[in-house]
Design an enzyme around this catalytic site. Structure first.
Site, PDB file in Angstrom:
ATOM      1  N   GLU A 242      -1.262 -27.994 -23.126  1.00  0.00           N
ATOM      2  CA  GLU A 242      -0.459 -27.307 -24.145  1.00  0.00           C
ATOM      3  C   GLU A 242      -0.708 -25.805 -24.122  1.00  0.00           C
ATOM      4  O   GLU A 242       0.219 -25.003 -24.197  1.00  0.00           O
ATOM      5  CB  GLU A 242      -0.772 -27.863 -25.533  1.00  0.00           C
ATOM      6  CG  GLU A 242       0.045 -27.187 -26.630  1.00  0.00           C
ATOM      7  CD  GLU A 242      -0.250 -27.713 -28.020  1.00  0.00           C
ATOM      8  OE1 GLU A 242       0.290 -27.146 -28.988  1.00  0.00           O
ATOM      9  OE2 GLU A 242      -1.020 -28.687 -28.144  1.00  0.00           O
ATOM     10  N   GLN A 279       8.777  10.255 -17.067  1.00  0.00           N
ATOM     11  CA  GLN A 279       7.451   9.763 -16.679  1.00  0.00           C
ATOM     12  C   GLN A 279       6.784   8.935 -17.777  1.00  0.00           C
ATOM     13  O   GLN A 279       6.167   7.894 -17.495  1.00  0.00           O
ATOM     14  CB  GLN A 279       6.537  10.936 -16.311  1.00  0.00           C
ATOM     15  CG  GLN A 279       5.201  10.472 -15.733  1.00  0.00           C
ATOM     16  CD  GLN A 279       4.287  11.635 -15.403  1.00  0.00           C
ATOM     17  OE1 GLN A 279       3.762  12.282 -16.308  1.00  0.00           O
ATOM     18  NE2 GLN A 279       4.104  11.916 -14.123  1.00  0.00           N
TER      19      GLN A 279
END
Length: 387
Positions: A242, A279
């Site tokens: 899980e 950037q």
């Protein structure tokens, strides 16, 4: 990633992608609005064999390796509905896992085989209103009377909890023994005394999450799964799968969100150039891409070890802890990259942010997972599968 995926895997991925685009995506918006996934799609999943990927051929499955499951999970994260994905994998890998591992032949014939065909839908009922991650603190009881058990108690946050046909339920058969007194049962939805209330959630809106009450529910003794009072180790041994599932969901969801965001950035122009040229934004994308790739690679390694029979509870716990945290951050930062459009419901990242938020909560909160990991790495605790 050819070290993990063969040509057969790739063919399966492509065919599953095509299936999802044709049969699922056109209905997603309706299911998100109604909170009800229509029955026909379960049957179509069953017809295609998608619920039987790693189950025995004896009951209609295909008995394939775990990387087919990885593909199943990854592609479900790309249909822009965490709730739909959860409904599918909670049926196939929570309810059905217990049936396959603890169920006897008769129980598998009655429940597992029709689950594989999509004729029956299952849910797993462990969490309670007063005991989220504290499984051993559950209050639901199962009292044996002759050839029957009487079930009383309540469960909550149960995926498929409203519309499923059967429930895999944990209850205490010997409350005085604490976690050594828990047993697992399969209960039909229409059993007298079973009732469900639908819960309203922040995300996962397509799935039916329910609170379920058991009021003197009488079931045959043969509905006990496995041995009496062995429920806690049964539950624990499946937590590795899980948690890894939720880790895989997280990296796949993040990979999709990042791909979407990059395409948007390339097309969005500000100050005379694409925002993918700035950037500050480029470096944020680079950081996210690196973190997604690291999580994905770790999850694949862990999946391979689990497929080879190793009990990777530590690694799977780490997978869920780190991958879901990463996915939350990626969902947040990707939405930011779209600016005001990210906040609009007509763009998919708003839903992605909401759906992602359950990752560090469901299946064991991050706080609980850190304590489990601490016990293993500091105290040397060694968890073992049920015998």
């Amino acid at each position: 990633m050819s070290v993990y995926f063969t040509e057969e895997h790739d063919f399966f991925r492509k065919s599953f992608q095509d299936f999802l685009q044709k049969e699922v995506v056109p209905h997603i918006e309706k299911w998100e609005e109604t909170g009800h996934i229509e029955r026909f799609i379960w049957e179509k999943f069953g017809e295609m064999g998608y619920f039987g990927i790693n189950y025995p051929e004896q009951y209609g499955g295909m008995d394939l390796d775990l990387f087919y499951t990885v593909i199943f999970l990854e592609e479900l994260q790309k249909v822009q509905s965490g709730g739909f994905a959860a409904a599918m994998w909670a049926h196939a890998y929570l309810a059905m896992t217990h049936l396959n591992k603890e169920g006897n032949h008769e129980q598998k014939e009655k429940y597992l085989a029709p689950s594989i065909t999509g004729e029956k839908i299952g849910c797993l009922c462990i969490t309670e209103p007063f005991g989220g991650s504290d499984v051993s603190g559950m209050r639901s009881t199962a009292v044996k009377k002759g050839d029957k058990y009487i079930i009383n108690g309540s469960k909550t946050f149960i995926t498929n909890g409203v519309y499923s046909d059967y429930l895999i339920v944990a209850a205490k058969t010997a409350p005085e023994l604490g976690n050594k007194g828990i047993s697992i049962f399969v209960i039909d939805r229409d059993a007298p005394g079973v009732s469900a209330t639908k819960l309203d959630k922040l995300g996962w809106r397509a799935s039916d999450t329910g609170e379920i009450a058991f009021d003197n529910v009488e079931i045959p003794a043969e509905n006990l799964m496995g041995e009496e009072n062995k429920g806690f180790p049964y539950i624990m041994q499946h937590f590795a799968l899980e948690r890894l599932i939720m880790g895989i969901n997280a990296h796949a969801r993040s990979e999709w969100a990042l791909d979407y965001t990059i395409e948007y950035m390339k097309e969005r122009v500000a100050f005379g150039k694409s925002i993918s040229k700035f950037q500050a934004l480029r470096h944020k994308v680079a950081q996210m891409a690196a973190e997604v790739e690291v999580c994905k690679t770790f999850n694949y390694v862990t999946a391979q070890r689990l497929d080879q029979g190793e009990y990777v509870v530590k690694e799977a716990t780490m997978s869920k802890l780190i991958s879901t945290k990463m996915a939350d951050e990626v969902a947040y930062d990707c939405l930011q990259m779209l600016g005001g459009y990210g906040y609009m419901e007509e763009y998919p990242l708003a839903r992605n942010l909401r759906d992602s938020r359950l990752g560090p909560i469901g299946g064991g909160t991050s706080e609980i997972l850190r304590e489990i990991i601490a016990k293993m790495v500091i105290e040397g605790k060694n968890y073992k599968p049920a015998t």
